[in-house]
Design an enzyme around this catalytic site. Structure first.
Site, PDB file in Angstrom:
ATOM      1  CB  CYS A  54      57.359   9.359  19.139  1.00 18.56           C
ATOM      2  SG  CYS A  54      56.413   9.312  17.639  1.00 18.56           S
ATOM      3  CD  GLN A 104      50.897  11.575  26.643  1.00 21.32           C
ATOM      4  OE1 GLN A 104      49.836  11.250  27.193  1.00 21.32           O
ATOM      5  NE2 GLN A 104      51.057  11.504  25.341  1.00 21.32           N
ATOM      6  CE  LYS A 110      50.097  14.131  22.311  1.00 20.73           C
ATOM      7  NZ  LYS A 110      50.154  12.768  21.771  1.00 20.73           N
ATOM      8  CG  HIS A 159      57.333  12.409  22.001  1.00 19.46           C
ATOM      9  ND1 HIS A 159      57.520  13.062  20.810  1.00 19.46           N
ATOM     10  CD2 HIS A 159      56.234  11.636  21.837  1.00 19.46           C
ATOM     11  CE1 HIS A 159      56.559  12.709  19.966  1.00 19.46           C
ATOM     12  NE2 HIS A 159      55.764  11.841  20.561  1.00 19.46           N
ATOM     13  CG  ASP A 171      56.688  17.096  25.985  1.00 19.61           C
ATOM     14  OD1 ASP A 171      55.456  17.227  26.100  1.00 19.61           O
ATOM     15  OD2 ASP A 171      57.222  16.273  25.225  1.00 19.61           O
TER      16      ASP A 171
HETATM   17  N1  PMP Z   1      55.670  14.938  23.809  1.00 21.21           N
HETATM   18  C1  PMP Z   1      54.995  13.913  24.345  1.00 21.21           C
HETATM   19  C2  PMP Z   1      55.366  13.434  25.721  1.00 21.21           C
HETATM   20  C3  PMP Z   1      53.975  13.322  23.626  1.00 21.21           C
HETATM   21  O1  PMP Z   1      53.293  12.298  24.148  1.00 21.21           O
HETATM   22  C4  PMP Z   1      53.654  13.804  22.333  1.00 21.21           C
HETATM   23  C5  PMP Z   1      52.573  13.148  21.495  1.00 21.21           C
HETATM   24  N2  PMP Z   1      52.627  11.756  21.465  1.00 21.21           N
HETATM   25  C6  PMP Z   1      54.370  14.875  21.840  1.00 21.21           C
HETATM   26  C7  PMP Z   1      55.370  15.431  22.602  1.00 21.21           C
HETATM   27  C8  PMP Z   1      54.069  15.476  20.509  1.00 21.21           C
HETATM   28  O2  PMP Z   1      52.799  16.032  20.507  1.00 21.21           O
HETATM   29  P1  PMP Z   1      52.159  16.584  19.152  1.00 21.21           P
HETATM   30  O3  PMP Z   1      52.285  15.460  18.161  1.00 21.21           O
HETATM   31  O4  PMP Z   1      50.747  16.878  19.522  1.00 21.21           O
HETATM   32  O5  PMP Z   1      52.936  17.773  18.744  1.00 21.21           O
END
Ligand code: PMP
Length: 418
Positions: free
Chosen positions: A376, A215, A238, A135, A212
């Site tokens: 993203c 998910q 999430k 991401h 990270d």
């Molecule tokens: N890493 C991953 C794998 C994600 O799916 C996301 C959210 N789509 C993020 C980071 C960022 O999370 P947040 O917007 O809650 O900071």
């Protein structure tokens, strides 16, 4: 006696998805004249009554700023936020609550590490390895940290099926590598990455690993000690908690050696114009009033998840995803992206000749919420030579019947737009 104990255990193992659905008020509505089918859980999950009530109880009953008050409400709020920290510590098996830092979410947690650890540990010639499927939140903070330190971000190849190329990773792992930043589960493809194995390999060359977990936390129990990682980041929203709150977990000796990254209230020990000293963990990384309601809501989400049998939940989720993948494989003109052996929560695909946004809009007209675009994760989309996909992403409250609705919607899209 024995038989009845076994029966009770078996009953507990049964996952009652309809009962769980009743816990989520938002799911009980019609959208565009159809019962809502919410398949955008990788973007954000819905919230159970327990979470909504915990936040509302705080604002109705004991809203006060934390840590500095001597009055009753301030004490109650302080106890609640520190109990919440303990709940989160238990949730990920942190050795101690002070290794759980409140952040706004995964993005802020990764930025904290990249800024504080990165700027004090990276130097010219050092490398940060980042798999291509990450991401943007796990790429850009490292680009910023390496730009300012003269270190370098090096992408780790990903195979056509959407798995980290472990042979290529091994070839890249040498003493120049100081950090490997990797997702536990990919939000764009659903790949479950072999993070524990990556930690073992990275540690052999002395590199740290930041996982990270954005998910992962809603789908699988996480044990930071078993993973043996150095940092673990995730977002509350999430995993059925509120937006605006998340966690950075870190190894104690690393956190203790890191400089604060934001200055202000809460993080100081003593301030004067001659010089300021900082608090210890966790407060040195928590400048300003924290998201108190968010932390309380997130702890309620943890309680909610923990009162379910997570083995049964995982079995239910695997069943719904397998059902989806089987229907996807049989659907003419559908190309799936990411076909790793081990996937969770995500079905990413394109319909021949139909732009993803058109598919998404047609599904929305039928009350089905999916996400379309690059998710993203532009580098992995570029590797596939596509601007984006349609992504259906699942949570514990999704059902096979909803998957049927998705494919009815896709059949309609193919008839009308194909
Ligand atoms: N890493 C991953 C794998 C994600 O799916 C996301 C959210 N789509 C993020 C980071 C960022 O999370 P947040 O917007 O809650 O900071």
């Amino acid at each position: 006696m024995e038989t009845s104990a076994k029966n009770i255990r078996q009953q507990e193992r049964v996952f009652d998805v309809e009962a769980v659905r009743r816990d989520f008020p938002i799911l009980q509505q019609q959208v565009n004249g159809h019962p809502l089918v919410y398949l955008d859980n990788a973007a954000t999950s819905q919230k159970p009554n327990a979470v909504i009530d915990a936040i509302s109880d705080y604002y109705r009953g004991y809203n006060a700023n934390v840590h500095r008050g001597i009055h009753a409400l301030a004490e109650k709020a302080t106890t609640a936020i520190e109990n919440a920290r303990q709940s989160l510590a238990n949730f990920i098996n942190s050795p101690a609550p002070e290794q759980v830092l409140w952040t706004r979410g995964t993005t802020e947690a990764i930025n904290l590490v990249a800024y504080s650890w990165g700027r004090s540990n990276l130097k010219p010639g050092d490398r940060v390895l980042v798999p291509i499927l990450e991401h943007h939140s796990s790429i850009v903070p490292w680009q910023m940290a390496t730009e300012s330190t003269g270190a370098e971000v090096v992408p780790v190849p990903v195979t056509p099926s959407g798995e980290i190329d472990m042979v290529a990773l091994d070839a890249l792992l040498d003493e120049r590598v100081k950090m490997v930043a990797v997702s536990h589960i990919s939000n764009a493809l659903g790949t479950v990455n072999p993070v524990a194995d990556i930690v073992v390999r990275a540690h052999r060359v002395g590199a740290k690993v930041l996982i990270d977990g954005a998910q992962a936390v809603a789908h699988t129990p996480v044990d930071v000690q078993a993973l043996n990682c150095d940092f673990y980041a995730f977002s509350g929203h999430k995993m059925f908690g509120p937006t605006g709150i998340g966690v950075l977990w870190g190894r104690r000796e690393l956190l203790e050696a890191m400089p604060p990254w934001q200055g202000g209230g809460e993080m100081i020990e003593q301030v004067s114009f001659a010089g300021t000293s900082y608090q210890g963990l966790p407060y040195r990384f928590e400048a300003g009033t924290p998201d108190i309601a968010g932390a309380i809501g997130l702890a309620a989400a943890v309680d909610y998840l923990q009162h379910l049998d997570r083995v049964a939940v995982a079995a239910h989720e695997a069943d719904v995803l397998e059902y989806t993948l089987a229907q996807g494989a049989a659907f003419d003109g559908l190309t799936r992206f990411g076909e790793a052996d081990h996937v969770a929560g995500v079905f990413s695909f394109l319909l021949d000749g139909i732009p993803p946004s058109d598919v998404g809009m047609l599904l929305d007209q039928q009350g089905i919420a999916v996400r379309t675009g690059h998710h993203c994760a532009q580098p992995i989309m570029a590797q596939y030579g596509i601007p984006g996909t349609v992504r259906a992403s699942f949570a514990l409250y999704n059902t096979r019947a909803e998957v049927d609705r998705l494919f009815e919607g896709l059949a309609k899209a193919r008839r009308m737009l194909g």
